[in-house]
Design an enzyme around this catalytic site. Structure first.
Site, PDB file in Angstrom:
ATOM      1  N   ASP A 119       7.238  -0.389 -41.483  1.00 44.65           N
ATOM      2  CA  ASP A 119       6.011  -0.243 -40.436  1.00 44.65           C
ATOM      3  C   ASP A 119       6.051   1.268 -40.337  1.00 44.65           C
ATOM      4  O   ASP A 119       6.590   2.181 -40.566  1.00 44.65           O
ATOM      5  CB  ASP A 119       6.395  -0.971 -39.253  1.00 44.65           C
ATOM      6  CG  ASP A 119       5.032  -1.598 -38.822  1.00 44.65           C
ATOM      7  OD1 ASP A 119       3.981  -1.106 -39.060  1.00 44.65           O
ATOM      8  OD2 ASP A 119       5.139  -2.547 -38.004  1.00 44.65           O
TER       9      ASP A 119
ATOM     10  N   ASP B 294      -3.372  -6.167 -38.035  1.00 46.75           N
ATOM     11  CA  ASP B 294      -2.676  -7.575 -38.004  1.00 46.75           C
ATOM     12  C   ASP B 294      -3.568  -8.759 -37.984  1.00 46.75           C
ATOM     13  O   ASP B 294      -4.414  -8.860 -37.215  1.00 46.75           O
ATOM     14  CB  ASP B 294      -1.743  -7.667 -36.721  1.00 46.75           C
ATOM     15  CG  ASP B 294      -0.806  -6.211 -36.863  1.00 46.75           C
ATOM     16  OD1 ASP B 294      -0.491  -5.797 -37.883  1.00 46.75           O
ATOM     17  OD2 ASP B 294       0.273  -6.244 -36.012  1.00 46.75           O
TER      18      ASP B 294
HETATM   19  C1  GLA Z   1       2.990  -4.037 -36.484  1.00 53.13           C
HETATM   20  C2  GLA Z   1       2.871  -4.663 -37.950  1.00 53.13           C
HETATM   21  C3  GLA Z   1       3.006  -6.319 -37.579  1.00 53.13           C
HETATM   22  C4  GLA Z   1       4.371  -6.460 -37.138  1.00 53.13           C
HETATM   23  C5  GLA Z   1       4.373  -5.840 -35.579  1.00 53.13           C
HETATM   24  C6  GLA Z   1       5.889  -5.907 -35.375  1.00 53.13           C
HETATM   25  O1  GLA Z   1       2.071  -4.518 -35.638  1.00 53.13           O
HETATM   26  O2  GLA Z   1       1.678  -4.455 -38.409  1.00 53.13           O
HETATM   27  O3  GLA Z   1       2.878  -6.885 -38.955  1.00 53.13           O
HETATM   28  O4  GLA Z   1       5.238  -6.080 -37.917  1.00 53.13           O
HETATM   29  O5  GLA Z   1       4.263  -4.528 -35.934  1.00 53.13           O
HETATM   30  O6  GLA Z   1       6.089  -5.038 -33.847  1.00 53.13           O
END
Ligand code: GLA
Length: 434
Positions: free
Chosen positions: A158, A219
């Site tokens: 990430d 997301d």
């Molecule tokens: C980001 C990512 C998600 C998830 C969260 C975890 O938002 O895009 O897919 O992994 O972090 O905190």
């Protein structure tokens, strides 16, 4: 041969410049904790659903005992909030000792014993998005080695709490470090999602060389609005995205949420069908212990999975966006076959959409059609007008065979017009469809 197996046969001859670790020649499939379980670490009050050994072992049991693994769903992926708030005395990441008493290596062994694979999560930056220890540039090699020692099979990197310059160094460096471990570890990069997902800020040629998959966009959440927003973004930008994907390198529109709370059955079918058209990774984020039979049969649909896993690995496109609110999506498949999805953006009632295959750019010929969700077959000539009834927010999904060409010999046999104009045996759909 079973239809699913037929689709799964991977073609080793496809030329590609993907990350050279040999993995993910077809889009990965499995289960990922984040959308459904987030950062629930309250094991005292919510022991069944908190991010802990127990959750991942129970999901692995479901994958291996309820028919998922055989369909290709083999990854069990841990996301954020798995680690301890502190690295150990040697500077290594470590799992939270209360929630993962056996550590991550135990998780990997549990998966491998069941023919499954384990994925883990980290973050290029000072902290993960959930506030846990991140991987700064100086820690990249150490963390890659740690994951390899734990026998992890996939790593999602990430990008919270780092700037563009650090990311530009960190993502390629992690790719090298993972390769240097000698263990094939699939590498998922969130890098493009932190830069709007489009050139010139995002370089898809480079991503294809260093990552196996990448999150391009925001997301997913447990709602139809969220799914629709993702569909719109990916197809509005298809000219950039389609050419970025191929065997070993995939665009990732995020998890499948069928089986959760936000989607109707129609909408769940739509997500499954359109993710198949997109050659998207199929990571479910749901509760496999309690999933209802409707959502299960959508996620286990062999035609949709077969289309998703096509060995040519060409990402499909939206070919029509009609004023009526019907979209048509198309994906070329191996064996000169293809997939079509008719999708309704309407909210009134089932819509009867009339067209012909030739209007959808199909060449002259006779085609065998297999409907993925009704399991009905039919034969259609390119010029024959047909109607599909598409429910609000729903889809009709077709596997379309290669065309049978005009059979002149048969046509003129005996100097008389006889037999069908097309040789229907030429493109017969395998009996497993029927
Ligand atoms: C980001 C990512 C998600 C998830 C969260 C975890 O938002 O895009 O897919 O992994 O972090 O905190």
């Amino acid at each position: 041969m079973h239809l699913a197996e037929l689709f799964f046969v991977s073609s080793l001859s496809v030329a590609t410049f993907a990350l050279d670790n040999g993995v993910m020649r077809v889009p990965p499939m499995g289960w990922l904790a984040w959308e459904r379980y987030r950062c629930d670490i309250d094991c005292d009050h919510d022991p069944k659903n908190c991010i802990s050994e127990n959750l991942f072992m129970e999901m692995a049991d479901r994958l291996s005992e309820d028919g998922w693994r055989e369909l290709g769903y083999v990854y069990v992926n841990i996301d954020d909030c798995w680690s301890s708030m502190k690295r150990d005395d040697n500077g290594r990441l470590q799992a939270d000792p209360k929630r993962f008493p056996g550590g991550i290596h135990k998780m990997a062994r549990y998966m491998h014993d069941r023919g499954l694979k384990l994925g883990i999560y980290g973050d290029m930056g000072t902290h993960t998005c959930g506030g846990y220890p991140g991987t700064t540039l100086d820690k990249i090699e150490l963390d890659a080695q740690t994951f390899a020692e734990w026998e992890v099979d996939m790593f999602k990197f990430d990008g919270c709490y780092s700037n563009a310059t650090e990311q530009e160094q960190g993502y390629p460096l992690m790719s090298k470090a993972l390769n240097a471990t000698g263990r094939p570890i699939a590498y998922s990069c969130s890098w493009p999602a932190y830069h709007g997902g489009l050139p010139p800020k995002v370089n898809y040629t480079q991503l294809g060389e260093i990552c196996n998959l990448w999150r391009n966009y925001g997301d997913i959440q447990d709602s139809w609005d969220s799914v629709l927003n993702i569909i719109n973004w990916f197809f509005d930008n298809q000219d950039v995205l389609v050419s970025a994907a191929g065997p070993g390198k995939w665009n990732d529109p995020d998890m499948l949420i069928a089986g959760d709370f936000g989607l109707s059955m129609e909408q769940s079918r739509s997500q499954m069908a359109i993710w198949a058209i997109m050659a998207a990774p199929l990571f479910m984020s749901n509760d496999l212990r309690t999933i209802n039979s409707g959502a299960r049969s959508i996620l286990q649909n062999k035609i949709a999975i077969g289309i998703n896993q096509d060995p040519m690995g060409i990402q499909g496109r939206r070919i029509l966006k009609e004023k009526s609110g019907i979209d048509v999506y198309w994906r070329p498949l191996s064996k000169n076959a293809s997939a079509l999805v008719f999708f309704s953006r309407r909210n009134d009632m089932p819509y009867r959409y009339q067209t012909t295959l030739s209007k959808l750019n199909y060449t002259t010929g006779s085609y065998q059609i297999y409907d993925a969700f009704t399991e009905k077959t039919m034969t259609l000539k390119d010029s024959t007008s047909f109607v599909v009834s598409v429910n609000p927010t729903g889809v009709v999904m077709w596997y379309v065979s290669a065309p049978a060409k005009r059979n002149i010999r048969q046509f003129y046999r005996g100097g008389r017009l006889q037999g069908s104009l097309f040789d229907d045996d030429e493109n017969a759909i395998s009996p497993v469809f029927l």
